[in-house]
Design a protein around this motif. Structure first.
Motif, PDB file in Angstrom:
ATOM      1  N   SER A  48     104.119 -18.543   5.131  1.00  0.00           N
ATOM      2  CA  SER A  48     103.880 -17.990   3.799  1.00  0.00           C
ATOM      3  C   SER A  48     105.240 -17.624   3.223  1.00  0.00           C
ATOM      4  O   SER A  48     106.185 -17.370   3.974  1.00  0.00           O
ATOM      5  CB  SER A  48     102.980 -16.753   3.872  1.00  0.00           C
ATOM      6  N   PRO A  49     105.379 -17.620   1.893  1.00  0.00           N
ATOM      7  CA  PRO A  49     106.701 -17.364   1.298  1.00  0.00           C
ATOM      8  C   PRO A  49     107.202 -15.960   1.602  1.00  0.00           C
ATOM      9  O   PRO A  49     106.548 -14.972   1.280  1.00  0.00           O
ATOM     10  CB  PRO A  49     106.456 -17.556  -0.206  1.00  0.00           C
ATOM     11  N   ARG A  50     108.354 -15.864   2.242  1.00  0.00           N
ATOM     12  CA  ARG A  50     108.967 -14.581   2.555  1.00  0.00           C
ATOM     13  C   ARG A  50     110.292 -14.400   1.835  1.00  0.00           C
ATOM     14  O   ARG A  50     110.809 -13.294   1.767  1.00  0.00           O
ATOM     15  CB  ARG A  50     109.212 -14.439   4.062  1.00  0.00           C
ATOM     16  N   LEU A  51     110.872 -15.506   1.336  1.00  0.00           N
ATOM     17  CA  LEU A  51     112.139 -15.426   0.626  1.00  0.00           C
ATOM     18  C   LEU A  51     111.966 -16.015  -0.771  1.00  0.00           C
ATOM     19  O   LEU A  51     111.183 -16.952  -0.982  1.00  0.00           O
ATOM     20  CB  LEU A  51     113.258 -16.175   1.370  1.00  0.00           C
ATOM     21  N   SER A  52     112.718 -15.483  -1.700  1.00  0.00           N
ATOM     22  CA  SER A  52     112.589 -15.870  -3.104  1.00  0.00           C
ATOM     23  C   SER A  52     113.046 -17.304  -3.352  1.00  0.00           C
ATOM     24  O   SER A  52     114.038 -17.757  -2.777  1.00  0.00           O
ATOM     25  CB  SER A  52     113.427 -14.922  -3.961  1.00  0.00           C
ATOM     26  N   PRO A  53     112.332 -18.046  -4.230  1.00  0.00           N
ATOM     27  CA  PRO A  53     112.853 -19.340  -4.684  1.00  0.00           C
ATOM     28  C   PRO A  53     114.047 -19.109  -5.604  1.00  0.00           C
ATOM     29  O   PRO A  53     114.037 -18.198  -6.434  1.00  0.00           O
ATOM     30  CB  PRO A  53     111.670 -19.949  -5.449  1.00  0.00           C
ATOM     31  N   LEU A  54     115.089 -19.918  -5.465  1.00  0.00           N
ATOM     32  CA  LEU A  54     116.314 -19.736  -6.238  1.00  0.00           C
ATOM     33  C   LEU A  54     116.701 -21.029  -6.934  1.00  0.00           C
ATOM     34  O   LEU A  54     116.312 -22.113  -6.501  1.00  0.00           O
ATOM     35  CB  LEU A  54     117.455 -19.260  -5.320  1.00  0.00           C
ATOM     36  N   ALA A  55     117.469 -20.906  -8.001  1.00  0.00           N
ATOM     37  CA  ALA A  55     117.880 -22.071  -8.787  1.00  0.00           C
ATOM     38  C   ALA A  55     118.863 -22.932  -7.998  1.00  0.00           C
ATOM     39  O   ALA A  55     119.601 -22.444  -7.147  1.00  0.00           O
ATOM     40  CB  ALA A  55     118.519 -21.606 -10.096  1.00  0.00           C
ATOM     41  N   GLN A  56     118.855 -24.219  -8.308  1.00  0.00           N
ATOM     42  CA  GLN A  56     119.814 -25.149  -7.734  1.00  0.00           C
ATOM     43  C   GLN A  56     121.008 -25.298  -8.689  1.00  0.00           C
ATOM     44  O   GLN A  56     120.890 -25.050  -9.897  1.00  0.00           O
ATOM     45  CB  GLN A  56     119.165 -26.508  -7.489  1.00  0.00           C
ATOM     46  N   VAL A  57     122.131 -25.723  -8.135  1.00  0.00           N
ATOM     47  CA  VAL A  57     123.339 -25.873  -8.947  1.00  0.00           C
ATOM     48  C   VAL A  57     123.098 -26.830 -10.111  1.00  0.00           C
ATOM     49  O   VAL A  57     123.552 -26.597 -11.237  1.00  0.00           O
ATOM     50  CB  VAL A  57     124.510 -26.373  -8.075  1.00  0.00           C
ATOM     51  N   ARG A  58     122.365 -27.913  -9.855  1.00  0.00           N
ATOM     52  CA  ARG A  58     122.139 -28.919 -10.898  1.00  0.00           C
ATOM     53  C   ARG A  58     121.336 -28.370 -12.078  1.00  0.00           C
ATOM     54  O   ARG A  58     121.339 -28.952 -13.159  1.00  0.00           O
ATOM     55  CB  ARG A  58     121.409 -30.127 -10.301  1.00  0.00           C
ATOM     56  N   ASP A  59     120.618 -27.245 -11.858  1.00  0.00           N
ATOM     57  CA  ASP A  59     119.795 -26.668 -12.931  1.00  0.00           C
ATOM     58  C   ASP A  59     120.598 -25.787 -13.887  1.00  0.00           C
ATOM     59  O   ASP A  59     120.153 -25.536 -15.013  1.00  0.00           O
ATOM     60  CB  ASP A  59     118.669 -25.814 -12.327  1.00  0.00           C
TER      61      ASP A  59
END
Length: 335
Positions: free
Chosen positions: A209-220
Motif C-alpha cells: 500500500s502507498p507509504r511514500l508520497s508520489p513526486l514529480a519527475q524532472v521531465r515534468d
C-alpha cells in the motif's frame, strides 16, 4: 493549550479570500494529499526543530542556499519578496540578510502551519528587513495580485494537490518581470526507503500500500512552468546523499523536516512488524562500510518570470535567415 486569538480570525478572512481567488484557475479536484494532516506534521516539525536544535538543518540550509544563489545571477533587485512554506527559516534568514539577498527590502513569510510561522517569527529578531508573517495555504494564496517582485518556495510545493494551480497563483502574485524560484523533491527521493518498505510489506503483509508520497519527475518540471504561464523557464536538478546511523534516524529526520507521508488514501497505521522489517531491510541492503546508511534526496530547481515587454522573446517560426545545414557546412569546413 493555545487560545483562539484575533490573529486567527484575521487568518480566516485571508483564507476565505484565497479560496475564492483560486477557484477561477484550479486545474484539478483530485485530493492526493491530506492538507490538514500536513499542517499537523509541520506543527510537529516546528516543535521538533526547536526542541532538538534543528533550526540549522544542513540539508535544508544547503538546498535553500543553492536555490537563492540564482539571485546573484540577476542584474536587478527584488524589493518585495514572498517566502512560501517548506524550508521556511533558512530562506527567511537569507532573504533578511543584506547585501546578498537580492535587494529585498520587505519580506512576507507564509506557511499553512501556525506553529511554523510562530517559530519563524520568534527567530526573526535578527532580521534586517521589514518582515511580515502570515498563516496561509499555498493552494489558496492570500496575496494581492501583482504585489511582489519575488516568490520563493523551497521544498513546499510538492505537497500541494494542485501544483499547476499553486504555481499560477504565485505567478499572479508577482509584478510584471517578477521572478519565481522553487525547489521541489523529485521522484528519485528516498528511493532506498521505497525499496525497503515495499519488500517489507510484501514479506509481512502479502501486498503493498502507498507509504511514500508520489513526486514529480524532472521531465515534468519544464511543462509545469510553461503550463503556469511563466516565461524564460529554467530547470535543473541536484542530488543530495545524506548518511544516517540507521534507517530509524532517517525517519526521525523526515519528521523534523515535516516530510512524512500525507497521502489522503493512506492507511495511517503502519504495523510494528512491518516498520521493524523495513528498518532491518534498509540497513541490510544499503549499509556502507562505516556502518551508516545513505538516503537520496533529489531536488528539482525551477526558475520562471512573469511576462514583461522587456524580456527576450522567441522569434516567429520560419523567420530564420540561415539553416542548420549551412551552419553544419560552415563548422565542418573549419575542422
Amino acid at each position: 493549550m493555545r487560545a483562539v486569538s484575533s490573529f486567527w480570525r484575521k487568518q480566516q478572512q485571508a483564507w476565505a479570500f484565497g479560496r475564492s481567488r483560486s477557484a477561477a484557475f484550479s486545474t484539478s479536484n483530485v485530493k492526493i494529499f491530506d492538507r490538514q494532516l500536513k499542517r499537523t506534521q509541520r506543527d510537529r516539525a516546528a516543535w521538533l526543530s526547536h526542541e532538538h536544535s534543528h533550526e540549522h538543518d544542513p540539508l535544508l540550509t544547503s538546498v535553500s542556499q543553492n536555490l537563492l544563489d540564482r539571485l546573484q545571477d540577476c542584474k536587478r533587485t527584488f524589493p518585495a519578496a514572498l517566502c512560501l512554506g517548506g524550508s521556511l527559516q533558512p530562506v527567511a534568514r537569507a532573504l533578511s540578510s543584506p547585501p546578498h539577498n537580492g535587494g529585498v527590502e520587505k519580506l512576507i513569510v507564509v506557511d499553512a502551519s501556525y506553529d511554523m510561522v510562530r517559530a519563524c517569527k520568534e527567530a526573526s529578531h535578527h532580521h534586517a528587513v521589514e518582515t511580515h508573517f502570515l498563516v496561509g495555504d499555498e493552494e489558496f494564496l492570500p496575496i494581492k495580485e501583482s504585489s511582489v517582485d519575488l516568490v520563493v518556495s523551497c521544498l513546499g510545493l510538492h505537497w500541494t494537490n494542485d501544483l499547476p494551480g499553486a504555481m499560477i497563483q504565485s505567478r499572479l502574485a508577482l509584478k510584471p518581470d517578477g521572478l519565481f524560484l522553487a525547489a521541489i523533491l523529485g521522484g528519485e527521493t528516498l528511493k532506498e526507503l521505497r525499496i525497503a518498505c515495499t519488500l517489507a510489506q510484501m514479506e509481512r503483509e502479502g501486498g503493498i500500500s502507498p507509504r511514500l508520497s508520489p513526486l514529480a519527475q524532472v521531465r515534468d518540471a519544464g511543462n509545469l512552468l510553461t503550463r503556469a504561464g511563466f516565461t524564460l523557464p529554467g530547470v535543473d536538478v541536484d542530488e543530495y546523499i545524506v548518511k544516517y546511523e540507521s534507517a530509524l534516524e532517517l525517519i526521525e529526520h523526515l519528521r523534523a523536516m515535516g516530510e512524512t507521508n500525507a497521502l489522503s488514501q493512506m492507511n495511517h497505521i503502519l504495523k510494528r512488524d512491518t516498520a521493524l522489517a523495513t528498518a532491518a531491510i534498509y540497513d541490510s541492503m544499503f549499509s556502507e562500510e562505516d556502518g551508516t546508511v545513505p538516503a537520496t534526496f533529489q531536488v528539482i530547481y525551477m526558475t520562471g518570470w512573469r511576462e514583461h515587454p522587456s524580456q527576450q522573446k522567441a522569434k516567429r517560426r520560419g523567420s530564420a535567415t540561415i539553416s542548420f545545414k549551412d551552419i553544419q557546412k560552415q563548422f565542418g569546413s573549419q575542422s
